[in-house]
Design a protein around this motif. Structure first.
Motif, PDB file in Angstrom:
ATOM      1  N   LEU A 196       6.582   5.987  -0.389  1.00 15.87           N
ATOM      2  CA  LEU A 196       6.097   5.007  -1.357  1.00 15.87           C
ATOM      3  C   LEU A 196       4.576   5.007  -1.459  1.00 15.87           C
ATOM      4  O   LEU A 196       4.014   4.978  -2.559  1.00 15.87           O
ATOM      5  CB  LEU A 196       6.584   3.606  -0.963  1.00 15.87           C
ATOM      6  CG  LEU A 196       8.052   3.308  -1.232  1.00 15.87           C
ATOM      7  CD1 LEU A 196       8.459   1.987  -0.582  1.00 15.87           C
ATOM      8  CD2 LEU A 196       8.334   3.258  -2.734  1.00 15.87           C
ATOM      9  N   ARG A 200       2.361   6.005  -4.670  1.00 10.00           N
ATOM     10  CA  ARG A 200       1.462   4.952  -5.175  1.00 10.00           C
ATOM     11  C   ARG A 200       0.075   5.503  -5.476  1.00 10.00           C
ATOM     12  O   ARG A 200      -0.543   5.135  -6.474  1.00 10.00           O
ATOM     13  CB  ARG A 200       1.371   3.829  -4.140  1.00 10.00           C
ATOM     14  CG  ARG A 200       0.435   2.682  -4.526  1.00 10.00           C
ATOM     15  CD  ARG A 200       0.492   1.588  -3.474  1.00 10.00           C
ATOM     16  NE  ARG A 200      -0.365   0.476  -3.849  1.00 10.00           N
ATOM     17  CZ  ARG A 200      -1.576   0.260  -3.339  1.00 10.00           C
ATOM     18  NH1 ARG A 200      -2.077   1.090  -2.434  1.00 10.00           N
ATOM     19  NH2 ARG A 200      -2.293  -0.779  -3.738  1.00 10.00           N
ATOM     20  N   GLU A 242       2.798  -1.728  -8.860  1.00  9.04           N
ATOM     21  CA  GLU A 242       4.249  -1.539  -8.792  1.00  9.04           C
ATOM     22  C   GLU A 242       4.677  -1.074  -7.404  1.00  9.04           C
ATOM     23  O   GLU A 242       5.603  -1.639  -6.793  1.00  9.04           O
ATOM     24  CB  GLU A 242       4.683  -0.514  -9.841  1.00  9.04           C
ATOM     25  CG  GLU A 242       6.127  -0.046  -9.716  1.00  9.04           C
ATOM     26  CD  GLU A 242       7.148  -1.142  -9.953  1.00  9.04           C
ATOM     27  OE1 GLU A 242       8.275  -1.029  -9.435  1.00  9.04           O
ATOM     28  OE2 GLU A 242       6.818  -2.131 -10.654  1.00  9.04           O
ATOM     29  N   TYR A 243       4.026  -0.065  -6.873  1.00 10.90           N
ATOM     30  CA  TYR A 243       4.468   0.494  -5.603  1.00 10.90           C
ATOM     31  C   TYR A 243       3.992  -0.322  -4.408  1.00 10.90           C
ATOM     32  O   TYR A 243       4.610  -0.266  -3.334  1.00 10.90           O
ATOM     33  CB  TYR A 243       4.080   1.969  -5.506  1.00 10.90           C
ATOM     34  CG  TYR A 243       4.961   2.819  -6.390  1.00 10.90           C
ATOM     35  CD1 TYR A 243       6.287   3.043  -6.058  1.00 10.90           C
ATOM     36  CD2 TYR A 243       4.493   3.342  -7.595  1.00 10.90           C
ATOM     37  CE1 TYR A 243       7.118   3.787  -6.876  1.00 10.90           C
ATOM     38  CE2 TYR A 243       5.322   4.082  -8.427  1.00 10.90           C
ATOM     39  CZ  TYR A 243       6.637   4.302  -8.055  1.00 10.90           C
ATOM     40  OH  TYR A 243       7.477   5.019  -8.877  1.00 10.90           O
ATOM     41  N   GLN A 246       6.857  -2.717  -4.156  1.00 11.05           N
ATOM     42  CA  GLN A 246       8.018  -2.078  -3.538  1.00 11.05           C
ATOM     43  C   GLN A 246       7.806  -1.894  -2.035  1.00 11.05           C
ATOM     44  O   GLN A 246       8.737  -2.050  -1.237  1.00 11.05           O
ATOM     45  CB  GLN A 246       8.286  -0.726  -4.197  1.00 11.05           C
ATOM     46  CG  GLN A 246       8.815  -0.812  -5.616  1.00 11.05           C
ATOM     47  CD  GLN A 246       9.276   0.526  -6.150  1.00 11.05           C
ATOM     48  OE1 GLN A 246       9.741   1.393  -5.393  1.00 11.05           O
ATOM     49  NE2 GLN A 246       9.163   0.730  -7.459  1.00 11.05           N
ATOM     50  N   HIS A 247       6.564  -1.576  -1.648  1.00  7.06           N
ATOM     51  CA  HIS A 247       6.277  -1.363  -0.236  1.00  7.06           C
ATOM     52  C   HIS A 247       6.376  -2.671   0.541  1.00  7.06           C
ATOM     53  O   HIS A 247       6.891  -2.702   1.666  1.00  7.06           O
ATOM     54  CB  HIS A 247       4.882  -0.750  -0.076  1.00  7.06           C
ATOM     55  CG  HIS A 247       4.595  -0.256   1.308  1.00  7.06           C
ATOM     56  ND1 HIS A 247       3.891  -1.006   2.231  1.00  7.06           N
ATOM     57  CD2 HIS A 247       4.926   0.899   1.936  1.00  7.06           C
ATOM     58  CE1 HIS A 247       3.791  -0.333   3.348  1.00  7.06           C
ATOM     59  NE2 HIS A 247       4.408   0.831   3.204  1.00  7.06           N
ATOM     60  N   SER A 249       8.312  -5.222  -0.199  1.00  4.47           N
ATOM     61  CA  SER A 249       9.746  -5.504  -0.077  1.00  4.47           C
ATOM     62  C   SER A 249      10.375  -4.637   1.013  1.00  4.47           C
ATOM     63  O   SER A 249      11.220  -5.108   1.793  1.00  4.47           O
ATOM     64  CB  SER A 249      10.448  -5.259  -1.413  1.00  4.47           C
ATOM     65  OG  SER A 249       9.988  -6.149  -2.402  1.00  4.47           O
ATOM     66  N   HIS A 250       9.964  -3.385   1.064  1.00  2.00           N
ATOM     67  CA  HIS A 250      10.481  -2.452   2.061  1.00  2.00           C
ATOM     68  C   HIS A 250      10.137  -2.929   3.472  1.00  2.00           C
ATOM     69  O   HIS A 250      10.997  -2.927   4.368  1.00  2.00           O
ATOM     70  CB  HIS A 250       9.878  -1.065   1.799  1.00  2.00           C
ATOM     71  CG  HIS A 250      10.333  -0.008   2.752  1.00  2.00           C
ATOM     72  ND1 HIS A 250      11.607   0.504   2.751  1.00  2.00           N
ATOM     73  CD2 HIS A 250       9.668   0.638   3.742  1.00  2.00           C
ATOM     74  CE1 HIS A 250      11.723   1.428   3.699  1.00  2.00           C
ATOM     75  NE2 HIS A 250      10.558   1.530   4.310  1.00  2.00           N
TER      76      HIS A 250
END
Length: 295
Positions: A196, A200, A242-243, A246-247, A249-250
């Motif tokens: 990710l 990114r 965006e990433y 996502q990171h 959340s990960h």
């Protein structure tokens, strides 16, 4: 067969992908315009692809740096108190990792950037549920990449300290790299995290490769990024946001997995620490801790 190119130069890990083209003339022109040290690779696909790599010509060994009080004080004196406290513990963790792991694992790929630590702290939802706070602490420290190496390992340690600041009796499941459980459950989280953060920072470079019919980009350590699995066609600022989301959340998922694996479901809904509670624990709760046991 998948068309694969390397993100880090195979013979020089500190050189990373900067530009790609199907034209020799274009790639040589890009090389002439670069102010950095460069290397080139031509990939002999049916339609060849040429990749320009940029980086530093030398990598410093972590064992050659004296992480003493004067070295650290010179670099963190202008930070707010919160940044100083976290920076101090991060450098202690880096020292411990250097002491324990093989020397080849700890080359310094970049400068220490302590100002990024303060930026990381400013993007944490302090006081939110504990998995959220712990995951965001880990994620934002990794995303800002303040240390010259070991940002994932120290990020996991900070996640652990965040949980301990709420419950000092918390026992972290083993996450040592030489433990079988690492490969079983921790390693996939770190591998996906590295995917990710690489996408990114490189969505436009990877989009350029995708347009050249490249299927896979391979990082060092054999981590493969299948380009079709990621949305690349966006402005680089949009990709950063965006990433990063996502990171986060990960890493929040990882924090939840840590609590569940430790048999501490009672902490899943517990309120996370405030920034001050976290800093107080870092200052006072770790005074006699031997960080080498964490690596």
């Amino acid at each position: 067969m998948a068309r694969l190119v390397f993100y880090h130069h195979p013979q020089a890990e500190n050189f990373s992908l900067k530009y790609s083209s199907a034209s020799v003339a274009e790639i040589l022109s890009q090389r002439e315009q670069s102010d950095e040290s460069t290397k080139l690779i031509g990939y002999p696909f049916e339609t060849p692809v040429y990749v320009l790599y940029e980086g530093d010509s030398e990598i410093e060994s972590a064992r050659e740096v004296d992480f003493d009080q004067e070295w650290l004080s010179d670099r963190i004196r202008d930070l707010p108190r919160a940044g100083q406290v976290v920076a101090f513990r991060l450098v202690e963790l880096l020292e411990a990792a250097v002491d324990v792991r093989d020397e080849d694992e700890f080359r310094l790929y970049k400068e220490f950037e302590p100002q990024k630590i303060q930026q990381a702290l400013d993007h944490v939802s302090w006081g939110a549920p504990l998995p959220t706070v712990a995951g965001e602490v880990m994620s934002n420290l990794i995303l800002r990449h303040s240390l010259p190496n070991a940002n994932h390992r120290t990020g996991i340690a900070m996640l652990q300290f965040c949980i301990e600041s709420v419950d000092p009796d918390f026992e972290m499941p083993r996450t040592h790299v030489d433990d079988d459980s690492w490969r079983e459950w921790v390693d996939p989280y770190i591998v996906d995290s590295k995917r990710l953060i690489t996408v990114r920072r490189n969505n436009l470079r990877f989009k350029q490769l995708e347009d050249l019919d490249v299927d896979v980009v391979e990082r060092k350590d054999g981590i493969q990024i299948r380009l079709a699995e990621f949305e690349l066609d966006m402005h680089w600022r949009e990709a950063l946001t965006e990433y990063a989301g996502q990171h986060e959340s990960h890493c929040t998922d990882f924090a939840q997995a840590v609590l569940e694996r430790a048999g501490r479901d009672d902490l899943l809904d517990r309120q996370g620490p405030t920034k001050q509670e976290f800093l107080t624990y870092l200052e006072n709760g770790l005074v006699e801790r031997d960080f080498r046991e964490m690596f």
